[in-house]
Design a protein around this motif. Structure first.
Motif, PDB file in Angstrom:
ATOM      1  N   PHE A 189      -3.986   0.486  -1.125  1.00 43.75           N
ATOM      2  CA  PHE A 189      -3.345   1.647  -1.743  1.00 43.75           C
ATOM      3  C   PHE A 189      -2.124   2.088  -0.939  1.00 43.75           C
ATOM      4  N   GLU A 190      -2.231   2.060   0.381  1.00 43.26           N
ATOM      5  CA  GLU A 190      -1.077   2.415   1.214  1.00 43.26           C
ATOM      6  C   GLU A 190       0.083   1.448   0.976  1.00 43.26           C
ATOM      7  N   CYS A 191      -0.227   0.173   0.830  1.00 44.56           N
ATOM      8  CA  CYS A 191       0.822  -0.818   0.524  1.00 44.56           C
ATOM      9  C   CYS A 191       1.483  -0.479  -0.805  1.00 44.56           C
ATOM     10  N   LEU A 192       0.683  -0.091  -1.802  1.00 42.76           N
ATOM     11  CA  LEU A 192       1.219   0.305  -3.109  1.00 42.76           C
ATOM     12  C   LEU A 192       2.128   1.517  -2.969  1.00 42.76           C
ATOM     13  N   GLU A 193       1.675   2.518  -2.226  1.00 41.38           N
ATOM     14  CA  GLU A 193       2.475   3.731  -2.044  1.00 41.38           C
ATOM     15  C   GLU A 193       3.801   3.441  -1.356  1.00 41.38           C
ATOM     16  N   ARG A 194       3.801   2.485  -0.422  1.00 42.95           N
ATOM     17  CA  ARG A 194       5.031   2.118   0.286  1.00 42.95           C
ATOM     18  C   ARG A 194       5.948   1.253  -0.578  1.00 42.95           C
ATOM     19  N   GLY A 195       5.467   0.847  -1.738  1.00 38.14           N
ATOM     20  CA  GLY A 195       6.292   0.027  -2.621  1.00 38.14           C
ATOM     21  C   GLY A 195       6.241  -1.455  -2.326  1.00 38.14           C
ATOM     22  N   ASN A 196       5.250  -1.882  -1.538  1.00 38.51           N
ATOM     23  CA  ASN A 196       5.135  -3.303  -1.207  1.00 38.51           C
ATOM     24  C   ASN A 196       3.677  -3.739  -1.268  1.00 38.51           C
ATOM     25  N   ILE A 197       3.104  -3.674  -2.457  1.00 43.10           N
ATOM     26  CA  ILE A 197       1.692  -4.021  -2.609  1.00 43.10           C
ATOM     27  C   ILE A 197       1.425  -5.481  -2.252  1.00 43.10           C
ATOM     28  N   LEU A 198       2.431  -6.328  -2.392  1.00 40.34           N
ATOM     29  CA  LEU A 198       2.254  -7.745  -2.070  1.00 40.34           C
ATOM     30  C   LEU A 198       2.016  -7.983  -0.584  1.00 40.34           C
ATOM     31  N   GLU A 199       2.279  -6.990   0.241  1.00 37.45           N
ATOM     32  CA  GLU A 199       1.993  -7.080   1.672  1.00 37.45           C
ATOM     33  C   GLU A 199       0.499  -7.305   1.919  1.00 37.45           C
ATOM     34  N   ALA A 200      -0.330  -6.888   0.971  1.00 29.81           N
ATOM     35  CA  ALA A 200      -1.783  -6.995   1.129  1.00 29.81           C
ATOM     36  C   ALA A 200      -2.319  -8.398   0.839  1.00 29.81           C
ATOM     37  N   ILE A 201      -1.504  -9.261   0.291  1.00 31.48           N
ATOM     38  CA  ILE A 201      -1.955 -10.611  -0.071  1.00 31.48           C
ATOM     39  C   ILE A 201      -2.262 -11.424   1.179  1.00 31.48           C
ATOM     40  N   ASP A 202      -3.313 -12.220   1.100  1.00 36.60           N
ATOM     41  CA  ASP A 202      -3.719 -13.103   2.190  1.00 36.60           C
ATOM     42  C   ASP A 202      -2.558 -14.016   2.561  1.00 36.60           C
ATOM     43  N   LYS A 203      -2.183 -13.988   3.819  1.00 36.26           N
ATOM     44  CA  LYS A 203      -1.058 -14.808   4.306  1.00 36.26           C
ATOM     45  C   LYS A 203      -1.327 -16.304   4.127  1.00 36.26           C
ATOM     46  N   LYS A 204      -2.606 -16.685   4.051  1.00 34.56           N
ATOM     47  CA  LYS A 204      -2.945 -18.098   3.880  1.00 34.56           C
ATOM     48  C   LYS A 204      -2.501 -18.627   2.514  1.00 34.56           C
ATOM     49  N   LEU A 205      -2.243 -17.730   1.568  1.00 32.06           N
ATOM     50  CA  LEU A 205      -1.766 -18.161   0.253  1.00 32.06           C
ATOM     51  C   LEU A 205      -0.311 -18.606   0.311  1.00 32.06           C
ATOM     52  N   GLY A 206       0.373 -18.209   1.365  1.00 32.82           N
ATOM     53  CA  GLY A 206       1.783 -18.548   1.466  1.00 32.82           C
ATOM     54  C   GLY A 206       2.542 -17.951   0.299  1.00 32.82           C
ATOM     55  N   THR A 207       3.255 -18.803  -0.414  1.00 33.12           N
ATOM     56  CA  THR A 207       3.974 -18.341  -1.606  1.00 33.12           C
ATOM     57  C   THR A 207       3.422 -19.031  -2.852  1.00 33.12           C
ATOM     58  N   GLU A 208       2.220 -19.547  -2.744  1.00 33.72           N
ATOM     59  CA  GLU A 208       1.601 -20.305  -3.836  1.00 33.72           C
ATOM     60  C   GLU A 208       0.861 -19.401  -4.817  1.00 33.72           C
ATOM     61  N   TYR A 209       1.559 -18.434  -5.378  1.00 35.12           N
ATOM     62  CA  TYR A 209       0.960 -17.546  -6.371  1.00 35.12           C
ATOM     63  C   TYR A 209       2.064 -16.985  -7.258  1.00 35.12           C
ATOM     64  N   VAL A 210       1.665 -16.520  -8.423  1.00 30.25           N
ATOM     65  CA  VAL A 210       2.596 -15.880  -9.348  1.00 30.25           C
ATOM     66  C   VAL A 210       2.623 -14.396  -8.990  1.00 30.25           C
TER      67      VAL A 210
END
Length: 121
Positions: A27-48
């Motif tokens: 939720f804090e990531c959403l409030e800061r305007g960067n919810i994608l910050e919460a994504i697992d770093k192991k995913l790299g950029t392999e997601y839509v």
């Protein structure tokens, strides 16, 4: 959903204070305007990006402290299939002075309108 996309448990005692509770951190990531910050770093950029944002926001909505504000499984499936859109006001906190006001506001608009830590979720 949040555990899968974020790659972490609901409570991480060894995390930094702002990241201990998964739902609050997302939720804090959403409030800061960067919810994608919460994504697992192991995913790299392999997601839509749009799908990742949907899953994160839907995870927050499904974790709402007030049970009546959480979507039904039918509605969750509709969100995931794209036949329904998430409410645009997930970050709308405040305005309600007590739980009854929050509940009535939440049910009509599906807004997340109180901190998750206030009730231990």
């Amino acid at each position: 959903m949040l555990e899968v996309v974020c790659g972490r448990r609901p409570v991480e005692p060894r995390a930094s204070p702002e990241e201990v509770i998964l739902v609050d951190w997302v939720f804090e990531c959403l409030e800061r305007g960067n919810i994608l910050e919460a994504i697992d770093k192991k995913l790299g950029t392999e997601y839509v990006v749009e799908e990742a944002e949907l899953v994160l926001k839907l995870g927050l909505l499904c974790s709402h402290a007030i049970a009546a504000a959480r979507p039904s499984m039918t509605t969750v499936v509709q969100y995931l299939e794209g036949t329904a859109q998430l409410p645009g006001n997930l970050g709308d906190f405040g305005g309600a002075s007590n739980e009854e006001d929050v509940l009535s506001t939440t049910i009509t608009s599906l807004a997340i309108s109180e901190p998750f830590t206030s009730t231990g979720r």
